[in-house]
Each structure stands twice: as C-alpha cells, then as structure tokens.
Enzyme design. Sequence first.
Site, short mmCIF file in Angstrom:
data_model
loop_
_atom_site.label_atom_id
_atom_site.label_comp_id
_atom_site.label_asym_id
_atom_site.label_seq_id
_atom_site.Cartn_x
_atom_site.Cartn_y
_atom_site.Cartn_z
N TYR A 1 -9.36 6.99 20.52
CA TYR A 1 -10.43 6.49 19.66
C TYR A 1 -10.49 4.96 19.62
O TYR A 1 -11.17 4.39 18.77
CB TYR A 1 -10.34 7.16 18.29
CG TYR A 1 -10.75 8.60 18.46
CD1 TYR A 1 -12.08 8.99 18.35
CD2 TYR A 1 -9.84 9.55 18.93
CE1 TYR A 1 -12.48 10.29 18.61
CE2 TYR A 1 -10.23 10.84 19.21
CZ TYR A 1 -11.55 11.20 19.06
OH TYR A 1 -11.96 12.48 19.36
N GLU B 1 -15.19 4.06 10.68
CA GLU B 1 -15.62 5.06 11.66
C GLU B 1 -15.46 6.48 11.15
O GLU B 1 -14.42 6.84 10.60
CB GLU B 1 -14.79 4.94 12.94
CG GLU B 1 -14.98 3.67 13.72
CD GLU B 1 -14.20 3.67 15.02
OE1 GLU B 1 -14.14 2.61 15.67
OE2 GLU B 1 -13.65 4.74 15.41
N TYR C 1 -10.31 -10.08 10.48
CA TYR C 1 -10.66 -10.68 9.19
C TYR C 1 -10.98 -12.17 9.31
O TYR C 1 -11.70 -12.72 8.48
CB TYR C 1 -9.54 -10.43 8.17
CG TYR C 1 -9.40 -8.97 7.80
CD1 TYR C 1 -10.44 -8.29 7.16
CD2 TYR C 1 -8.25 -8.26 8.10
CE1 TYR C 1 -10.33 -6.95 6.84
CE2 TYR C 1 -8.13 -6.91 7.78
CZ TYR C 1 -9.17 -6.26 7.14
OH TYR C 1 -9.08 -4.94 6.83
N GLN D 1 0.81 -1.21 0.00
CA GLN D 1 0.00 0.00 0.00
C GLN D 1 0.84 1.26 0.00
O GLN D 1 0.31 2.37 0.03
CB GLN D 1 -0.92 0.00 1.22
CG GLN D 1 -1.93 -1.13 1.22
CD GLN D 1 -2.74 -1.20 2.51
OE1 GLN D 1 -2.61 -0.36 3.40
NE2 GLN D 1 -3.58 -2.22 2.63
N HIS E 1 -1.11 0.15 5.74
CA HIS E 1 -1.70 1.08 6.71
C HIS E 1 -0.78 2.27 7.00
O HIS E 1 -0.32 2.48 8.13
CB HIS E 1 -2.08 0.35 8.00
CG HIS E 1 -3.28 -0.52 7.86
ND1 HIS E 1 -4.01 -0.96 8.94
CD2 HIS E 1 -3.90 -1.03 6.76
CE1 HIS E 1 -5.02 -1.71 8.51
NE2 HIS E 1 -4.96 -1.77 7.19
#
Length: 383
Positions: free
Chosen positions: A262, A252, A273, A91, A156
Amino acid sequence: MSRPFARLLSATALAALPAAAAALDQDVRTEEVAANVATFADGLDHPWALAFLPDGSMLVTERPGRLRRVSAAGEISDPIAGVPKVDARGQGGLLDVALDPDFETNRLVYLSYAEPGEGGTTSTAVARGRLDRDATALADVTVVFSQKPKVASTAHYGSRLAFDDAGRLYVTLGERFAERFRGQAQELDSHLGKIVRINPDGSVPDDNPFVGREGALPEIWSYGHRNVQAAAIHPGSGALWEIEHGPRGGDELNIPKAGGNYGWPVVSYGVNYDGSPVGTGRQRAPGMEDPIRTWTPVIAPSGMAFYSGKAFPEWEGDLFVGGLASTALVRLALDGRMVTHEERLLEDAGQRIRDVAEAPGGEIYVVTDEDDGAILRIAPLRD
C-alpha cells in the site's frame, strides 16, 4: 415537552462550559434521520476503545492502562485486574479491546497495547485473558503477538483488532513514525507498517501470503501502511477494510488484499509535516495498491464500524469512522467498494472521536479522546 432540534449537535448552548465537562443531551436532525445524542458515561481518562458484552454492558480501555466495565446503565467499574503492563508514554498505552468470536463459551478478551522493552523501546503487542463472570479480573493472560522489532518510539502503534468470519485475527501495526524506522514498512522481515493475520492463539494461518518465503515474517497480511487506527470486517464480503493516517494530507481508505503493498513511505497522497515530498513525491507507483478514498485535509481516522442495526434503517450498510483532527463522526454511504457520499456528525461538539461501535440494539456509541473522556450514545427519537 420536546426539545428543539439542533443542527448536527450544535454546541451553542454549551459555549460557556469546557467541552469535555459539558454533558450532552440534544435532539439532532442529520441528513437522513432524527436522533438523540447524549452523554452515556463520562470521567474516563483518554478512552481508546469499547466492545459490547452479551449482556449489553461494555468493556472500555483507558490509554494509561486501565480496562473497565461500563454497565448498561452507564455505571463505570473499578479497573479490571490482570491487564498487562503497558508503556503509556506518547501515543502508547492500553489501546484496543475485542471479544473472542466464541466469547459466550470461552470468555476470552483480546487487548492491544504498547509493550515495554529494554532501554525505552516498545512494540505493539496483543494479549488475551479470560474474563471472570463478575467482570472484575482477567485470568490466564497470555501474549499472543508482539511486533518485531521493538524500537525507541512512542508513536504510531496502529493497534486495531478485527476478527473475520473464520475466527482469524487481524492486527494493524504502525511504522512507528520516525523517518529512521518508517522505511521498514516496505521490508518483509519487519512487522512495522504492516497488517498481520494470526489465529486466536497467535499461530500463523497456513494460507497467509508470505508463509514459506525466506526472509519474510509469516504473520504479515499486507504491507506499506503508515498508521492504521481504523479497521473493521465488511459484513457482506467478509473482507477487512481499514483507514490509515496520512501525514500532512492523504488519509487513506483501503481494502487490503493478501500480499498487497500500500505504498508507504514510497508514495503518498500527502506530504511530510514540513511540506517536503514523501518518498518519490508521487501518489502512485506500479506494484502498489491505490486507495479507495483519500482525505486532504485529514480526518485523522480512529475506529470504524459498518452499520447493520435496525435502529436506523436509513443507515443500513453505511460506514462510520471516528475523526480525531476533524472532531467528527464521519458517515460514509457505500455502493460496493465505492464511497458515494460523506456526512460529518458531532462536529460542533469539538471532541476527538477515538472509537465507534454499534450496540446490540442498534444505537451507535462513540468514545471521546479527552482527559475527561466520555461515551456518547446516538439513539433514534421515540414518538
């Protein structure tokens, strides 16, 4: 002769062609407006973000590590020189782009990216450079932030950039996905799973919530985040809003406050997963902030913009969010901090929406995360 209206960009007429190769030009009727959706530019390699320049052209990042200028006519430039070296595995790569609030005088451009380290480690970093007048090169490129620690993960990165009204820069950071790293989202001596707030030169604002706390990194604004890839400043309140990826369920929407926790990976509205519980298996816990809204199944949010243009007065104040898994542009109608309605646009085109931005004229532009990625323009129909 006018074209017939399509239902939220039906792909029926395009079914014989690969979705990424089919140029779009359709009139669509949404719940509130009639618009035209058209391919503005294509042939981009996994575009990740766009930012409009004062002349109506735009800067667009490609994840493999290229920054390009796209003219107001849709012409794509050669790669702009001076971009930092990126780690384009998984990513990672070249990610967000943002203009300095004083760009018209200082020409500064900010880039977030996966910064390579030793032994295959990476971190999210932010560099800034001065764009020349011809938009062919960045000069005086300097790294103003680098996430600590670097870790052996290619997932991420977070990476959205948002300047507030006082010129402070928020940088969203992922917890780097792997279970051995994600607990650091709760630790204040790590940048993983955080939103940080810095001054444009990388220094730390004196009023950041953890300035002066022993063992805490002073750049941290909020913590307990999973992977924030959508962030924008609310035009009325000036507050940062963000939407982060949940695991299997539980995306969210949050309005992160200074020092707020959070919850990730202690609580979550989704599951792992493999179906196992996240952390405590609970959705809420004392001392941890509740989201404004959640999505299960996930939309996989990436990129967002509050609409304040004149092209679509019916959408004034709405929030538009790119959806990767949902292959949609998600419109959220708001009443203060509450979401009162949701509409999904572009669903039938089957394209992963990576970023969304409002043009100076009020049109909405999105980029699609594909090998043959495109920039799509949503404009009002003209009589």
